[in-house]
Design an enzyme around this catalytic site. Structure first.
Site, PDB file in Angstrom:
ATOM      1  N   HIS A 188       0.816  -1.210   0.000  1.00 42.01           N
ATOM      2  CA  HIS A 188       0.000   0.000   0.000  1.00 42.01           C
ATOM      3  C   HIS A 188       0.851   1.263   0.000  1.00 42.01           C
ATOM      4  O   HIS A 188       0.427   2.309  -0.487  1.00 42.01           O
ATOM      5  CB  HIS A 188      -0.972  -0.007   1.180  1.00 42.01           C
ATOM      6  CG  HIS A 188      -2.222  -0.764   0.913  1.00 42.01           C
ATOM      7  ND1 HIS A 188      -2.895  -0.673  -0.278  1.00 42.01           N
ATOM      8  CD2 HIS A 188      -2.923  -1.651   1.659  1.00 42.01           C
ATOM      9  CE1 HIS A 188      -3.965  -1.451  -0.244  1.00 42.01           C
ATOM     10  NE2 HIS A 188      -3.994  -2.066   0.922  1.00 42.01           N
ATOM     11  N   ARG A 295      -9.374  -8.941 -12.708  1.00 40.67           N
ATOM     12  CA  ARG A 295      -9.043 -10.081 -11.848  1.00 40.67           C
ATOM     13  C   ARG A 295     -10.174 -10.292 -10.847  1.00 40.67           C
ATOM     14  O   ARG A 295     -10.150  -9.756  -9.745  1.00 40.67           O
ATOM     15  CB  ARG A 295      -7.726  -9.824 -11.120  1.00 40.67           C
ATOM     16  CG  ARG A 295      -6.517  -9.638 -12.031  1.00 40.67           C
ATOM     17  CD  ARG A 295      -5.263  -9.448 -11.189  1.00 40.67           C
ATOM     18  NE  ARG A 295      -4.065  -9.324 -11.971  1.00 40.67           N
ATOM     19  CZ  ARG A 295      -3.492  -8.162 -12.299  1.00 40.67           C
ATOM     20  NH1 ARG A 295      -4.042  -7.016 -11.915  1.00 40.67           N
ATOM     21  NH2 ARG A 295      -2.383  -8.132 -13.021  1.00 40.67           N
ATOM     22  N   ARG A 330     -11.923 -12.073 -16.151  1.00 40.50           N
ATOM     23  CA  ARG A 330     -11.363 -13.411 -15.973  1.00 40.50           C
ATOM     24  C   ARG A 330     -12.137 -14.126 -14.877  1.00 40.50           C
ATOM     25  O   ARG A 330     -12.315 -13.588 -13.788  1.00 40.50           O
ATOM     26  CB  ARG A 330      -9.882 -13.329 -15.608  1.00 40.50           C
ATOM     27  CG  ARG A 330      -9.237 -14.708 -15.423  1.00 40.50           C
ATOM     28  CD  ARG A 330      -7.739 -14.574 -15.186  1.00 40.50           C
ATOM     29  NE  ARG A 330      -7.417 -13.990 -13.899  1.00 40.50           N
ATOM     30  CZ  ARG A 330      -6.170 -13.656 -13.518  1.00 40.50           C
ATOM     31  NH1 ARG A 330      -5.164 -13.845 -14.346  1.00 40.50           N
ATOM     32  NH2 ARG A 330      -5.953 -13.126 -12.333  1.00 40.50           N
ATOM     33  N   GLU A 429      -1.552 -19.542 -20.765  1.00 37.48           N
ATOM     34  CA  GLU A 429      -0.557 -19.457 -19.699  1.00 37.48           C
ATOM     35  C   GLU A 429       0.300 -20.715 -19.623  1.00 37.48           C
ATOM     36  O   GLU A 429       1.335 -20.720 -18.966  1.00 37.48           O
ATOM     37  CB  GLU A 429      -1.258 -19.280 -18.346  1.00 37.48           C
ATOM     38  CG  GLU A 429      -2.170 -18.083 -18.262  1.00 37.48           C
ATOM     39  CD  GLU A 429      -3.034 -18.137 -17.036  1.00 37.48           C
ATOM     40  OE1 GLU A 429      -2.650 -17.553 -16.004  1.00 37.48           O
ATOM     41  OE2 GLU A 429      -4.104 -18.772 -17.095  1.00 37.48           O
ATOM     42  N   ASN A 452       3.125 -13.902 -17.263  1.00 40.50           N
ATOM     43  CA  ASN A 452       3.756 -14.175 -15.968  1.00 40.50           C
ATOM     44  C   ASN A 452       3.865 -15.683 -15.732  1.00 40.50           C
ATOM     45  O   ASN A 452       4.920 -16.206 -15.364  1.00 40.50           O
ATOM     46  CB  ASN A 452       2.963 -13.526 -14.833  1.00 40.50           C
ATOM     47  CG  ASN A 452       2.903 -12.020 -14.960  1.00 40.50           C
ATOM     48  OD1 ASN A 452       3.512 -11.432 -15.847  1.00 40.50           O
ATOM     49  ND2 ASN A 452       2.155 -11.380 -14.095  1.00 40.50           N
ATOM     50  N   ASP A 453       2.757 -16.394 -15.948  1.00 43.09           N
ATOM     51  CA  ASP A 453       2.779 -17.845 -15.775  1.00 43.09           C
ATOM     52  C   ASP A 453       3.395 -18.545 -16.973  1.00 43.09           C
ATOM     53  O   ASP A 453       4.054 -19.579 -16.815  1.00 43.09           O
ATOM     54  CB  ASP A 453       1.364 -18.381 -15.531  1.00 43.09           C
ATOM     55  CG  ASP A 453       1.002 -18.401 -14.051  1.00 43.09           C
ATOM     56  OD1 ASP A 453       1.940 -18.395 -13.222  1.00 43.09           O
ATOM     57  OD2 ASP A 453      -0.189 -18.419 -13.717  1.00 43.09           O
ATOM     58  N   ARG A 463       8.804 -18.077 -10.213  1.00 46.34           N
ATOM     59  CA  ARG A 463       9.039 -16.634 -10.324  1.00 46.34           C
ATOM     60  C   ARG A 463       9.117 -15.927  -8.980  1.00 46.34           C
ATOM     61  O   ARG A 463       9.464 -14.750  -8.920  1.00 46.34           O
ATOM     62  CB  ARG A 463       7.977 -15.982 -11.203  1.00 46.34           C
ATOM     63  CG  ARG A 463       6.541 -16.168 -10.770  1.00 46.34           C
ATOM     64  CD  ARG A 463       5.602 -15.685 -11.874  1.00 46.34           C
ATOM     65  NE  ARG A 463       4.205 -16.011 -11.645  1.00 46.34           N
ATOM     66  CZ  ARG A 463       3.313 -15.157 -11.178  1.00 46.34           C
ATOM     67  NH1 ARG A 463       3.675 -13.937 -10.856  1.00 46.34           N
ATOM     68  NH2 ARG A 463       2.057 -15.521 -11.025  1.00 46.34           N
ATOM     69  N   CYS A 500      -1.929  -9.910 -21.259  1.00 51.61           N
ATOM     70  CA  CYS A 500      -2.230  -9.232 -19.998  1.00 51.61           C
ATOM     71  C   CYS A 500      -1.158  -9.445 -18.937  1.00 51.61           C
ATOM     72  O   CYS A 500      -1.330  -9.036 -17.793  1.00 51.61           O
ATOM     73  CB  CYS A 500      -3.590  -9.674 -19.465  1.00 51.61           C
ATOM     74  SG  CYS A 500      -3.730 -11.454 -19.203  1.00 51.61           S
TER      75      CYS A 500
END
Length: 566
Positions: A188, A295, A330, A429, A452-453, A463, A500
């Protein structure tokens, strides 16, 4: 002069004097006889904390907007969580210790659970829980927090961590920048710093030992560097960098309403990734043409039960109505590094290869159908699209589509309106999906490549594991060739392709991705202008020439060096 390296959390450069925040709350852990009295003290502290958070939330709503105030709504939910209260009271009764000690132990137990998760976003939620615990403890001890709302001079805040309560109350006119010992890009501190437009570096591990109040520092939120006691030459250098950065931001702002189009007229779409409806504000401010990844799992988190169909419908509808463009939702992507305690998911040795995402939805059809109903109902209010995560076979895709068809039939029978023609897509992915993209493309309207995946699975690299971080290579030839293969397969069957993952927001990769024909780029909103600038600076032919050059190279380092030149 000391140069410290951390995480570039919020872009920009700040030069100024330090205000060091290092107050520690202390108390003695003691045995008590009157448990009832300790419980009464707890109730009073909880009530005072709630009143304070409501006041802060109202202030943030008035000054920064309702989206930023949602942080404090989450804090109020933590405060009202009966599990937390029960955990504290159980420790009081079992150990007969004072409420301060019981509170600290209970808070740390909850926070540690989140801190040990692999997902960066969930890991950073531990700081929210500790922030709430700190507020309750202050009220138990009668200690007021240091106010950052009315500072007398310009400062750079340095702390172990800055809580949301701290950052929400900062005097924006006087705080030039942040630097903290802990934290990541999804903490945050980082989120609020970006919202405030304040440069920030987090995770600068030795920062507290290197400074004291009054020390002159430079915070470089672009490079992720903090310079303590800079030389005259460094001050001059960074003053020029600051001036250049401000000019650049003015230039990028001019691109907000311009299309993502090459010099010879080839158009692509730049969209934003979001986690909650509140994120739409930033997407619009940065010129997003749509939402390329909503998401939805964040609707399921930080609560003790599944969201209802109505709750989901309202959230999806709000985004669809605010976006004058597509909203790609998604379906539930939980498991792996994202847990839902109330689902009682099994412990697994390899959770990223286990029971997660579409695999859960296809087994828990009740949960899946509730979500699909909500998405379909929201499709009446905008350009809503459905996207399945982690599809690895044709059978999974067909099974998901069959359930969707059943939900559509149910809604039709009930007389509930929805867009019967809404587009349905899936994420690429898993290497298996990339290799059979030509078969999968026949069953969907679009693909969205989750890099990412895809990188993680293609390179067999965790990762989140620092020991093998150098093997996680977005520029790996195998990754780039798989992406190209997916785009070609989709276009052959008249489907469009988006991306994405983080690669979509990397300006270095933009020429290659344009050159292979990627139709849509979806990224963090703050990256949109940078990527748009690159796209508008080249022709499609130049981008295609870059593709030929990249595919002729053998290593990730060679490819990265080549693309860096652009």
């Amino acid at each position: 002069m000391i140069k410290l390296t951390g995480v570039a959390a919020s872009p920009g450069i700040a030069i100024g004097e330090v205000l060091l925040l290092e107050e520690e709350l202390s108390y003695d852990k003691v045995k008590v006889e009157d448990i009832a009295e300790e419980k009464d003290r707890l109730k009073e502290a909880l009530l005072a904390s709630k009143e304070q958070l409501i006041a802060i939330k109202k202030k943030v709503e008035e000054e920064m907007g309702s989206d930023k105030a949602e942080i404090f709504q989450a804090h109020l939910m933590v405060l009202d969580d009966p599990e937390l209260t029960s955990a504290i009271e159980n420790k009081l009764e079992a150990e007969a210790i004072n409420v301060e000690a019981a509170l600290e132990e209970a808070i740390e137990g909850f926070a540690s659970m989140f801190a040990n998760m692999d997902d960066d976003y969930m890991k950073e939620r531990a700081s929210d829980i500790r922030d709430v615990g700190d507020r309750i403890l202050r009220n138990l001890l009668g200690v007021e927090a240091q106010s950052l709302a009315q500072l007398e001079r310009e400062v750079i805040l340095i702390a172990d961590d800055l809580t949301p309560s701290d950052t929400a109350q900062v005097d924006k006119e006087q705080v030039l920048g942040f630097a903290t010992k802990i934290g990541g890009r999804t903490s945050h501190t980082a989120i609020m710093a970006r919202s405030l437009g304040i440069p920030a570096v987090v995770g600068a591990k030795e920062i507290l030992e290197a400074v004291e109040t009054g020390t002159t520092v430079i915070v470089d939120g672009i490079a992720g560097v903090v310079i303590v006691d800079p030389t005259e030459e460094q001050l001059t250098e960074y003053q020029q960098k600051l001036a250049d950065y401000q000019k650049r931001q003015e230039k990028l702002a001019e691109l907000k309403d311009l299309p993502a189009e090459t010099e010879d007229g080839h158009r692509v779409e730049l969209a934003a990734n979001i986690g909650t409806p509140a994120d739409v504000t930033s997407a619009l401010e940065n010129g997003a043409e749509g939402i390329g990844l909503y998401r939805s799992e964040f609707l399921y988190m930080d609560r003790d039960s599944l969201p209802t169909e109505e709750e989901q419908f309202e959230a999806y509808k709000e985004v669809a109505e605010r976006i004058d463009g597509p909203t790609v939702i998604r379906t539930l992507d939980i498991g792996g590094d994202k847990e839902l305690p109330y689902l009682d998911l099994p412990d697994e040795m390899n959770p990223f290869l286990g029971y997660r995402a579409i695999r859960i939805s296809l087994e828990r059809v009740d949960i899946f159908k509730t979500q699909l109903r909500a998405i379909l109902r929201a499709s009446k209010y905008g350009q809503v699209k459905i996207m399945y995560p982690m599809i690895s076979s044709l059978e999974e895709l067909q099974a998901a589509n069959q359930i969707l068809a059943e939900v559509k039939e149910d809604l039709t029978k009930e007389g509930v309106e929805f867009n019967s023609e809404l587009e349905v897509g899936m994420m690429i992915e898993v290497p298996a999906a990339a290799m059979i993209a030509d078969l999968l493309a026949k069953e969907v309207d679009f693909f969205s490549i989750g890099t990412n995946d895809l990188i993680q699975y293609t390179t067999a690299t965790d990762r989140m594991n620092e020991q093998v971080a150098d093997l996680y290579q977005p520029f790996h030839p195998a990754v780039l060739r798989l992406i190209k293969r997916v785009v070609e397969a989709a276009h052959k069957h008249d489907s469009w392709v988006g991306m994405c993952g983080e690669m979509a927001g990397d300006r270095r990769l933009a020429p290659f991705l344009v050159g292979i024909g990627l139709d849509e780029f979806s990224m963090s909103a703050v990256s949109i202008a940078e990527v748009k600038e690159v796209i508008r600076s080249l022709t499609l032919q130049q981008a295609e020439e870059v593709v030929d050059q990249v595919l002729a190279l053998s290593t990730a380092k060679q490819i990265e060096d080549l693309l860096a030149k652009y």
